[in-house]
Scaffold this motif. Sequence first.
Motif, short mmCIF file in Angstrom:
data_model
loop_
_atom_site.label_atom_id
_atom_site.label_comp_id
_atom_site.label_asym_id
_atom_site.label_seq_id
_atom_site.Cartn_x
_atom_site.Cartn_y
_atom_site.Cartn_z
N SER B 101 -0.55 -10.59 -84.11
CA SER B 101 0.31 -10.03 -85.24
C SER B 101 1.89 -10.31 -85.04
CB SER B 101 -0.06 -8.79 -85.22
OG SER B 101 -1.47 -8.56 -85.52
N ILE B 102 2.22 -9.97 -83.78
CA ILE B 102 3.45 -9.89 -83.57
C ILE B 102 4.12 -11.50 -83.55
CG2 ILE B 102 5.52 -9.83 -81.54
CD1 ILE B 102 4.04 -7.14 -80.59
N ALA B 105 4.62 -12.40 -87.26
CA ALA B 105 5.81 -11.51 -87.77
C ALA B 105 7.31 -12.31 -87.33
CB ALA B 105 5.73 -10.09 -87.12
N GLU B 109 10.58 -14.28 -89.13
CA GLU B 109 11.84 -13.63 -89.42
C GLU B 109 12.10 -13.36 -87.98
OE1 GLU B 109 11.48 -9.58 -91.22
OE2 GLU B 109 9.55 -9.39 -90.76
N LYS B 111 15.27 -11.52 -87.16
CA LYS B 111 16.66 -10.99 -87.90
C LYS B 111 17.82 -10.65 -86.88
CE LYS B 111 14.69 -9.17 -91.90
NZ LYS B 111 14.32 -8.36 -92.96
N TRP B 112 17.31 -10.46 -85.66
CA TRP B 112 18.25 -10.13 -84.53
C TRP B 112 18.97 -11.30 -83.86
CZ3 TRP B 112 13.27 -8.18 -83.88
CH2 TRP B 112 12.47 -8.88 -83.11
#
Lengths: 226, 113
Positions: B101-102, B105, B109, B111-112
């Motif tokens: 799942s991670i 994800a 993205e 994002k950091w």
Amino acid sequence: MNKNTWIIIPVYNEGSVIRVVVEEALKSFENIVCVNDGSTDNTAEEIKKTKAHLVNHVINLGQGGALQTGIEYALLDPRAKYFVTFDADGQHKLDDVLRMQKLLEKGDHDIILGSRFLGEGNNIPALKRAILKAAILFTTFTTGLKLTDTHNGLRVFNRNFAEALNIRLRGMSHASEVLSRISIGKFKYTEVPVTIEYTEYSKAKGQSILNLINILFDLFIDSIRK
Amino acid sequence: MLISYLLIATIIVLFLLTFSGRNAKKRAGFKVLTVTTIAFSSLILFDPELLNKVARFFGVGRGVDFVNYLFMIVVAFLLARFYLESKDQDDRITKIARELSILKAKNGEDKWK
């Protein structure tokens, strides 16, 4: 904006409220991860409309499982210093989170726990109150921690605690597992009063007394597993 | 009676085997236990009188009753063990599901970064 804080929201079938909850949280926090725990409604679609990170569980792992996933996801960010577990149904208040984080930043504690029994506005249903009291007795007996609310989903903790936490119990029993970790790891903790908003929506989703039996059984089995 | 001591000793040994961790030695121990229990119970079919003699030694009237007492305890612990092993398997599945799942994800993205 809190750049080094991550809000972790485990979500299961909260399509009707999650977008509002997340948008509100985004006003104060830029790092939010919603862990969609196999929802069968439009939860994932609603989260995608926001700027929150979304992790979709490939199978349902329960609230405990979703929390652990969210924590592990947030830990991948090397800037992450503080972690908040936050309910998806709108019961928790952001003012409480901000207050708890300020306290954590002082460095005297590893984890700040919210307590609805110290706070106000407690229109806690009578049966739920009785169940929670029983859970408090059980947890005090097994962990030695003196707490007034052992099953409050609102917690703020630092990276040390996040790295030490390894929630194995997938269902609602995970709350006691968090407390066991505090006790075993001798982490410094404190409780602060928080307000829990019991709406008709959230009351309908509460725990039944039968599930208390599941929780107690899970805790017993986990305590003897090695 | 001697049977009481035997049953208590059996319960203690099985409790330790079941709840003190699961490793290759303990798994082998349970396999030996399972096969021994089945073999012992099968004695009823081939030599009922031998079993009766063993039962009387322990203060039990009949061989069948003696086997029943032991069998019930062994089966109860075997069930407990299977349950604990299924929880271990549950943990492994959870770990895999979480990693997957991670990973999915993160591929979507960063994002950091």
